[in-house]
Design a protein around this motif. Structure first.
Motif, mmCIF file in Angstrom:
data_model
loop_
_atom_site.group_PDB
_atom_site.id
_atom_site.type_symbol
_atom_site.label_atom_id
_atom_site.label_comp_id
_atom_site.label_asym_id
_atom_site.label_seq_id
_atom_site.Cartn_x
_atom_site.Cartn_y
_atom_site.Cartn_z
ATOM 1 N N TYR A 1 41.819 47.070 50.529
ATOM 2 C CA TYR A 1 41.291 46.330 49.390
ATOM 3 C C TYR A 1 40.615 45.056 49.898
ATOM 4 O O TYR A 1 40.960 44.518 50.957
ATOM 5 C CB TYR A 1 42.412 45.952 48.423
ATOM 6 N N GLU A 2 39.654 44.607 49.155
ATOM 7 C CA GLU A 2 39.006 43.332 49.448
ATOM 8 C C GLU A 2 39.300 42.374 48.303
ATOM 9 O O GLU A 2 39.049 42.695 47.137
ATOM 10 C CB GLU A 2 37.491 43.506 49.610
ATOM 11 N N LEU A 3 39.831 41.197 48.630
ATOM 12 C CA LEU A 3 40.172 40.183 47.640
ATOM 13 C C LEU A 3 39.266 38.978 47.845
ATOM 14 O O LEU A 3 39.172 38.439 48.952
ATOM 15 C CB LEU A 3 41.643 39.769 47.780
ATOM 16 N N GLN A 4 38.606 38.573 46.796
ATOM 17 C CA GLN A 4 37.775 37.375 46.828
ATOM 18 C C GLN A 4 38.221 36.465 45.690
ATOM 19 O O GLN A 4 38.634 36.946 44.621
ATOM 20 C CB GLN A 4 36.285 37.738 46.634
ATOM 21 N N TYR A 5 38.144 35.141 45.944
ATOM 22 C CA TYR A 5 38.516 34.211 44.889
ATOM 23 C C TYR A 5 37.734 32.919 45.053
ATOM 24 O O TYR A 5 37.221 32.591 46.117
ATOM 25 C CB TYR A 5 40.025 33.963 44.883
ATOM 26 N N GLN A 6 37.646 32.168 43.927
ATOM 27 C CA GLN A 6 36.868 30.939 43.883
ATOM 28 C C GLN A 6 37.432 30.063 42.787
ATOM 29 O O GLN A 6 37.938 30.550 41.766
ATOM 30 C CB GLN A 6 35.387 31.264 43.591
#
Length: 969
Positions: free
Chosen positions: A668-673
């Motif tokens: 899985y790829e997790l991105q956050y901002q």
């Protein structure tokens, strides 16, 4: 010369003129002629007259210093001499005065003084007489006076001319001046003009001219002034004039007229005129209807045509606008039809057009009717321009024609004209052959030939037939032929799907039609016998494949090639390896195309695929099945994603796998901002799949809100992300509600609570669900409300009630209970009553009471029958029973009930004892009656009745209880 003043006398030798005037002055000629010549004589007539007045001098009042002019105009012949006198004395005898001048008969007196007050006389005389006229001149000294009312108001609309009066009087004559309210002379504006009588005129008055005006009158003796008020109103304007209108006869016509009036004017109106005459609504006539700005003309006809005028008027002005009404109608039918120039295949038709009714005729339709093939049916033959009044018609042979004409204008078609005389054309051979020739088989071994028959008007002669010819195309074999009257023609025993040449020729009694043109047809089709070979499938991506194949030989298709069909179905997912039966899909590839693209396949799956050819008969055999393996594709988004608060810098993310993995999930790829800082960079983390379905995100900023994007990954690529927002702000603990209580009624639950003083104004939800339904009802409340009443609930039902608070990641239940609503469910209420012992007893008592009452009524009904029992009583009753006999059976009444005449349903299966027991009461007249101990009376009585059901000789015909029982039995 007027004839009424002229007469001739003495055989026209004398001319007599009556009432001669100066106009009769002149030369007169007399002419005499005979066969020998003409003689003329002239007379000169001069007409003279005594003096007569043209203008007399007039009386006048003048002030000192003014100039007085007294006119005195007279005529006469010879010209009269004019002299002036003062108080009867000729001016010539008075002392000379330079102030007096006589010019052209008029007397001019300058700088008059009071001594000039006198009677001035004008005298005119010639040889035929004289005339005299007096004028009294009064010279006064008076200060100025203004006779016009002060503060008089004048109203006028823009661009009109206004006149404001200032009638001044005085001696000498006052000088009148006008000024505006600023004290400026008005004559500075060229639009202003002051008349000698003091009236002020203003041309093209504008709004700026409104205001106060001062008029002053001055002479040597003083001055005076008045004020005038001028109001310049907005001019009435028609902003939407009526429009020229065309309507059909006997329909409604509408005119609308909108006008703008000055708002300060009270009396405004819009009127309508026709031809200058005002239109009024009449109570008993609905021809005209006027409503505000609209005029409606009902049932408008040709008499209503003309110019209509909208008049918008006020007390100050009036404006008009005009519109024309034209009433149109369908044209009248043409008439006076005539036929000229008769030929074998043509004739000229002429007509006269009817009235157009204000709408020009733009075309004529020529129709015909023939009385052989389609009698009574009118058909269109030709359309011609509306300017024509005749046309040459092209005709067919062997037709008995009759014509009519229809005119068309902008309204519609006229009625048809009266028919013309008939015109018969001679027969001839056919001019054409049938069209729409089709040859095809309806079975594998035949050929069906059809065509469109010629219309009757195309027969050209009697007895029309069709010569049909056919042969296999490409062969020089002789034509097969036959002649028939009507289609179709069926040819049997033909080879399968063979190409044929077909010709059809029309024939009648006058000869044959033109040489026919060959058409191509085919015998019957059959199913294809071969399948496509070399079926190849290539993968384009995880959901799309390309299919190619080799075309089927033409001789194996055995019919018209319509195309190919690709049938495919999913066998199993390559991820789960579970075979299943799935729906087969079919793709049709039209025409002779040997490739196709199949889309919308499931990624990472196994399919089977077949290809077959089809023709008009049906499908051929399918090709061997080909296995199709689709590669992995991008997965769907994770099925769910939740966030749990771990600390002020850490959050735990938990998720579930995608419903459609479309392959093997490898991570899985997790991105956050940060939400508050959209310019900040995205942090990205790759999460390998084996570690599980959760991840802790650390080193976050305290009390900050983040947006997280989680995407699943296969060898086919990244899927779509699932998005959620989370915060490192500590989640609020659910509100603390003290002492939650409730009360219930027949259809409600009343909830109450006490809120902690530090937790005011916190929202939460109350969820409630009946135990008889799966529907969950939700209500938003605030802790400060302190109570909530849930209404319209089901009586007697139990409800599960939950208090829920919404944290940033989940809903938390902080109070729950099951509450029973008051009241009873209707169905249960009836059921509970039915099972109560007291209710059963009550019902039983009522039934028993009804049964007893029925028995008593039954006995009373049959009481009083006559019986012959006297002998039996003597034999069986003892001495103590005698009184009972006398009391009970002493008399019998004929008025007692008669026996039953029809059967009745039994009330009890065991009726005989009931009858015996009841007889005691029926025939016992006293409670003291005694019987033998063995009951012999009852036994013998009953026995006797049983032996003789009909009553025998001992019965008088009455029916006893036993008889009744037997009758019922």
């Amino acid at each position: 010369m007027p004839a009424d003043r002229v007469s001739y006398e003495n055989y026209n030798k004398t001319l007599h003129i009556n009432s001669m005037t100066e106009v009769d002055d002149g030369e007169y000629h007399c002419a005499v002629e005979n066969t020998q010549g003409t003689a003329r004589h002239s007379y000169s007539v001069m007409v003279e007259a005594a003096p007569y007045w043209i203008k007399k001098p007039e009386n006048g009042v003048y002030g000192i210093g003014e100039t007085v002019r007294l006119g005195c105009e007279v005529e006469g012949k010879p010209k009269p001499k004019i002299t002036w006198k003062i108080n009867g004395e000729p001016i010539g005898k008075l002392d000379p005065d330079q102030r007096r001048i006589v010019k052209d008969g008029a007397l001019i007196l300058r700088d008059v003084i009071t001594e000039d007050t006198a009677v001035w006389q004008c005298e005119a005389a010639n040889k035929h007489g004289y005339i005299i006229a007096n004028a009294y001149i009064n010279i006064l000294k008076l200060p100025p006076q203004i006779l016009t009312q002060n503060n008089k108001e004048y109203a006028v609309v823009q661009d009109q001319t206004v006149f404001m009066d200032c009638k001044a009087f005085g001696a000498p004559q006052p000088q009148v001046q006008w000024e505006n309210e600023d004290g400026e002379p008005v004559l500075q504006d060229v639009r202003y003009f002051i008349y000698t009588n003091g009236t002020l005129r203003i041309r093209k008055a504008g709004k700026n001219d409104s205001g106060l005006y001062n008029c002053s009158a001055n002479n040597d003796l003083g001055s005076t002034a008045i004020t005038a008020v001028l109001n310049v109103k907005n001019a009435t304007r028609i902003i939407e004039p009526p429009k020229n209108t065309k309507v059909r006869n006997n329909t409604k016509a509408n005119f609308e007229c909108r006008a703008i009036f000055d708002a300060s004017l009270d009396e405004t109106a819009i009127h309508w005129k026709k031809g200058g005459v005002e239109i009024h609504e009449e109570g008993d006539n609905d021809k005209y209807f006027i409503e505000k700005e609209k005029l409606t003309i009902n049932y408008a006809n040709f008499k209503d045509q003309g110019t209509y005028t909208c008049v918008a008027n006020t007390t100050l002005d009036s404006v008009e606008a005009h519109a024309d009404l034209v009433v149109i109608e369908r044209p009248d039918p043409p008439y006076d039809l005539k036929l000229y120039d008769h030929e074998d295949r043509s004739v000229r038709l002429a007509w006269t057009a009817g009235k157009e009714h204000k709408s020009p005729i733009h075309e004529f339709i020529i129709e015909f009717e023939e009385d052989v093939f389609d009698k009574g049916h009118w058909q269109k033959l030709e359309t011609v321009d509306g300017s024509l009044d005749s046309v040459e018609l092209k005709l067919s042979p062997f037709v008995n024609y009759q014509f009519r004409v229809i005119a068309i204008n902008g309204v519609g078609k006229s009625d048809a004209s009266k028919p013309s005389e008939r015109f018969q054309t001679p027969p001839a051979a056919p001019d054409k052959n049938p069209a729409e020739i089709i040859g095809k088989g309806n079975d594998s071994h035949n050929l069906l030939i059809t065509w469109k028959q010629l219309r009757g008007i195309d027969w050209n002669a009697p007895n029309l037939r069709y010569k049909v010819m056919w042969r296999e195309k490409g062969k020089e074999d002789p034509w097969n032929e036959t002649t028939i009257d009507t289609p179709p023609l069926l040819i049997e025993n033909t080879p399968i799907f063979t190409e044929y040449e077909i010709q059809i020729q029309a024939i009648n009694d006058e000869g044959m039609g033109p040489q026919p043109v060959s058409q191509v047809g085919y015998s019957g089709e059959d199913f294809p016998t071969a399948h496509p070979d070399n079926v190849t499938v290539k993968t384009i991506n995880s959901t799309v494949v390309s299919v190619t194949w080799q075309r089927v030989p033409k001789d194996k298709i055995r019919g018209h090639l319509l195309g190919y069909k690709i049938t495919y179905w999913k066998v199993q997912s390559r991820l789960h390896r579970r075979k299943r039966h799935t729906h087969q899909h079919e793709v049709r590839i039209p025409h002779d195309v040997t490739h196709a693209i199949i889309t919308n396949l499931d990624p990472y799956s196994e399919y089977m695929l077949k290809v077959k050819v089809y023709n008009g008969k049906g499908d051929g055999p399918p090709s061997p099945a080909v296995t199709v393996l689709t590669p992995e594709g991008a997965p769907g988004k994770p099925a769910s994603l939740k966030i749990e608060h771990l600390s002020d810098t850490s959050l735990i993310l938990k998720w579930t796998q995608p419903h459609n993995p479309n392959g093997i999930i490898i991570g899985y790829e997790l991105q956050y901002q940060k939400v508050s800082d959209p310019e900040s960079i995205f942090e990205s983390i790759n999460i390998p799949n084996p570690v599980g379905l959760n991840w802790t995100v650390a080193n976050l900023s305290p009390t900050s809100k983040y947006k997280f994007y989680l995407t699943a990954m296969t060898n086919g690529g990244l899927g779509r992300p699932i998005v959620i927002e989370g915060s490192t702000i500590p989640e609020k603990v659910v509100p603390t509600l003290n002492n939650v209580t409730y009360s219930t009624g027949d259809n409600y639950i009343h909830l109450k609570w006490i809120t902690h003083e530090l937790e005011q104004n916190i929202e939460f939800q109350i969820h409630y669900k009946s135990n008889k339904s799966e529907d969950i009802h939700k209500v938003k409340v605030n802790t400060t409300e302190m109570s909530l009443k849930l209404q319209n609930l089901d009586p007697g039902s139990s409800y599960n009630i939950k208090f829920k608070a919404l944290n940033r990641t989940d809903e938390v239940t902080f109070w729950e209970d099951d509450v029973q609503v008051g009241g009873v469910v209707p169905s249960e209420m009836f059921e509970s009553i039915a099972t109560q012992g007291w209710f059963i007893g009550l019902i039983s008592a009522i039934v028993l009471l009804i049964l007893v009452l029925l028995i008593i009524c039954f006995i009373k009904r049959n009481k009083g029958g006559k019986y012959s029992v006297k002998d039996k009583e003597d034999a069986h009753v003892d001495s103590e029973a005698r009184p009972m006999k006398d009391e009970t059976f002493g008399e019998y009444s004929d008025h007692e009930e008669k026996p039953f005449t029809s059967s009745q349903p039994s009330l009890n299966g065991d009726i005989k004892p009931l009858g015996s027991d009841d007889s005691l009461a029926d025939y016992g007249g006293s409670v003291d009656v005694q019987f033998n101990e063995d009951g012999s009376f009852i036994g013998q009585y009953s026995g006797a009745r049983e032996k003789d059901v009909t009553g025998g000789n001992d019965s008088s015909g009455g029916t006893s209880p036993v008889n009744a029982v037997r009758a019922l039995e």
